[in-house]
Design a protein around this motif. Structure first.
Motif, short mmCIF file in Angstrom:
data_model
loop_
_atom_site.label_atom_id
_atom_site.label_comp_id
_atom_site.label_asym_id
_atom_site.label_seq_id
_atom_site.Cartn_x
_atom_site.Cartn_y
_atom_site.Cartn_z
N SER A 170 1.05 -0.82 -0.07
CA SER A 170 -0.24 0.00 0.01
C SER A 170 0.38 1.65 -0.03
CB SER A 170 -0.99 0.14 1.73
OG SER A 170 -0.20 -0.66 2.17
N SER A 171 0.14 2.73 -0.68
CA SER A 171 1.05 3.82 0.21
C SER A 171 0.66 4.71 0.84
CB SER A 171 0.76 4.25 -1.41
OG SER A 171 0.16 4.54 -0.63
N SER A 172 1.86 5.34 1.60
CA SER A 172 1.36 6.44 2.63
C SER A 172 2.32 7.38 2.29
CB SER A 172 1.57 6.08 3.81
OG SER A 172 3.34 5.88 3.87
N THR A 173 0.98 8.76 2.71
CA THR A 173 2.03 10.32 1.60
C THR A 173 2.11 10.76 3.07
OG1 THR A 173 0.58 9.94 -0.18
CG2 THR A 173 1.75 11.75 0.43
N ALA A 255 -4.94 21.30 5.16
CA ALA A 255 -5.00 19.86 4.63
C ALA A 255 -4.46 18.46 5.26
CB ALA A 255 -3.70 20.10 3.49
N PHE A 256 -4.54 17.42 5.51
CA PHE A 256 -4.82 16.00 5.98
C PHE A 256 -3.78 15.01 5.28
CE2 PHE A 256 -8.64 18.04 7.69
CZ PHE A 256 -8.56 17.83 9.25
N ASP A 257 -2.95 14.33 5.83
CA ASP A 257 -2.00 13.68 5.20
C ASP A 257 -3.29 12.49 4.81
OD1 ASP A 257 0.39 14.45 5.39
OD2 ASP A 257 0.98 13.89 7.05
N LYS A 258 -2.76 11.90 4.23
CA LYS A 258 -3.60 10.00 3.79
C LYS A 258 -3.70 9.48 5.14
CE LYS A 258 -3.22 6.27 0.96
NZ LYS A 258 -2.86 5.33 -0.31
N TYR A 259 -4.18 8.87 5.34
CA TYR A 259 -5.17 7.78 6.86
C TYR A 259 -5.58 8.90 8.01
CZ TYR A 259 -3.65 4.37 3.87
OH TYR A 259 -3.83 3.18 2.82
N GLU A 260 -4.95 10.03 7.42
CA GLU A 260 -5.23 10.91 8.94
C GLU A 260 -6.00 10.59 9.37
OE1 GLU A 260 -3.51 15.09 10.66
OE2 GLU A 260 -3.04 14.44 8.32
N VAL A 261 -7.91 10.91 7.82
CA VAL A 261 -9.06 11.57 9.05
C VAL A 261 -9.96 10.68 7.97
CG1 VAL A 261 -8.33 13.22 9.88
CG2 VAL A 261 -9.06 13.19 7.23
N ALA A 262 -9.26 10.12 7.00
CA ALA A 262 -10.38 9.20 6.40
C ALA A 262 -9.03 8.31 5.64
CB ALA A 262 -10.92 9.75 5.36
N ALA A 265 -9.01 5.67 0.08
CA ALA A 265 -9.12 5.80 -1.27
C ALA A 265 -9.21 7.40 -0.71
CB ALA A 265 -10.78 4.82 -0.96
N GLN A 266 -9.45 7.66 0.16
CA GLN A 266 -9.56 9.69 -0.18
C GLN A 266 -8.34 10.11 -0.05
OE1 GLN A 266 -13.17 9.88 1.00
NE2 GLN A 266 -13.01 11.82 0.01
N GLY A 267 -7.33 9.70 -0.05
CA GLY A 267 -5.61 10.35 -0.11
C GLY A 267 -5.46 11.56 0.71
N SER A 268 -5.25 12.26 0.42
CA SER A 268 -4.63 13.26 1.14
C SER A 268 -6.02 14.46 1.25
CB SER A 268 -3.39 14.24 1.06
OG SER A 268 -2.78 12.76 0.73
N PRO A 269 -6.79 14.25 1.69
CA PRO A 269 -8.15 15.30 1.93
C PRO A 269 -7.46 17.03 2.36
CG PRO A 269 -8.33 13.27 3.81
CD PRO A 269 -6.70 13.49 3.21
N GLU A 270 -8.44 18.30 1.75
CA GLU A 270 -8.06 19.06 2.15
C GLU A 270 -9.30 20.09 1.97
OE1 GLU A 270 -5.76 21.18 -1.36
OE2 GLU A 270 -4.32 19.99 -0.94
N PHE A 271 -9.86 20.75 3.01
CA PHE A 271 -10.82 21.68 3.11
C PHE A 271 -10.34 22.46 3.22
CE2 PHE A 271 -11.57 17.45 5.07
CZ PHE A 271 -12.40 16.95 4.94
#
Length: 283
Positions: A170-173, A255-262, A265-271
């Protein structure tokens, strides 16, 4: 593999910038106080020259009038490391900022970029050596992609995203954002965007939580709420030093890192945080 993944996730900007950030915040506040009542001409005093040298007010006004000399704070590629050895892949790009009003901050940022790139390269080479010793000629797929993206580049703001993408099954960012006020040459911080003592965490968190609920309900979002699928009790609030940048419209983006809040598949979410949520407390 989990140990190696964790090692890459912890490679990030160190605390060596903290003193410089605090200094630039204080300097920015002093400038704001000194420039009150002079809004019509203040911007001319803060124009940057290509060499990153402080200009006199007269020279600044002359440079501002010359076409093609705006937006002189810029990001260049300092160096690139690439490696391909069987299933082991690395592509590591080092950014360099030029043209800041504060040359000391510019040098410190560029030193940080280089140190981080060197750390990623050293970790990659060490892990390849260890994995080869453990698995021999067996094909093992492990990759590291580290680089940067310019999120915003206009007359006022330069926003840079320096990231590390680690892949092994898998991958993490991991992202580190740098947002620079071009007109003052300062590195912005999240608390520094708001009035002294203002509670910015609560309204930002409330807006993001509502958006996560809406996305989960209406658009198949995969955000961690109420402990569902999460290793914690779901998103409650941002950190006071949460990753952020200012977008091209001048809006705050959290901005959030991958897996931080989702889920992954949600990637690195930004709001994008609307003005009505924080306008009353922004400077």
């Amino acid at each position: 593999m989990n140990r190696i993944k964790k090692a890459y996730e912890t490679i990030k900007a160190s605390n060596t910038l903290r003193a410089q950030i605090e200094t630039t915040i204080r300097r920015e506040r002093r400038k704001r106080r000194a420039l009150r009542g002079c809004a019509g001409t203040a911007a001319c005093l803060l124009i940057l020259c290509v060499a990153g040298v402080n200009l006199s007010p007269a020279m600044a006004q002359a440079v501002a009038a010359v076409p093609g000399l705006d937006g002189v704070v810029r990001v260049l590629t300092l160096g690139r490391y690439q490696s391909s050895d069987g299933g082991y892949e690395a592509d590591i790009t080092t950014p360099k900022i030029e043209g800041l009003l504060d040359p000391e901050l510019e040098a410190r940022l560029n030193e940080q970029f280089q140190e981080n790139a060197n750390a990623v390269i050293a970790a990659f080479e060490k892990d390849v050596k260890e994995l080869k010793a453990q698995f021999g000629d067996e094909t093992v797929h492990m990759g590291v992609d580290s680089g940067y993206m310019v999120k915003t580049d206009n007359d006022d703001i330069l926003a840079l995203d320096v990231y590390i993408l680690y892949t092994a099954g898998s991958s993490s960012t991991k992202h580190t954002f740098y947002t620079i006020d071009k007109r003052t040459g300062t590195l912005l911080t999240l608390p520094g965007l708001f009035r002294d003592g203002a509670d910015y965490v609560t309204p930002i968190s409330a807006y993001i939580r509502a958006e996560m609920e809406r996305l989960n309900r209406d658009e198949g979002g995969m955000f961690f709420l109420d402990g569902e699928g999460a290793a914690f009790d779901g998103f409650t609030q941002i950190r006071p030093d949460q990753n952020f940048y200012i977008n091209n419209d001048g809006n705050l983006v959290i901005a959030f890192d991958k897996y931080e809040v989702a889920a992954g598949a949600q990637g690195s979410p930004e709001f994008v945080i609307p003005d009505e949520a924080i306008g009353a407390i922004r400077k």
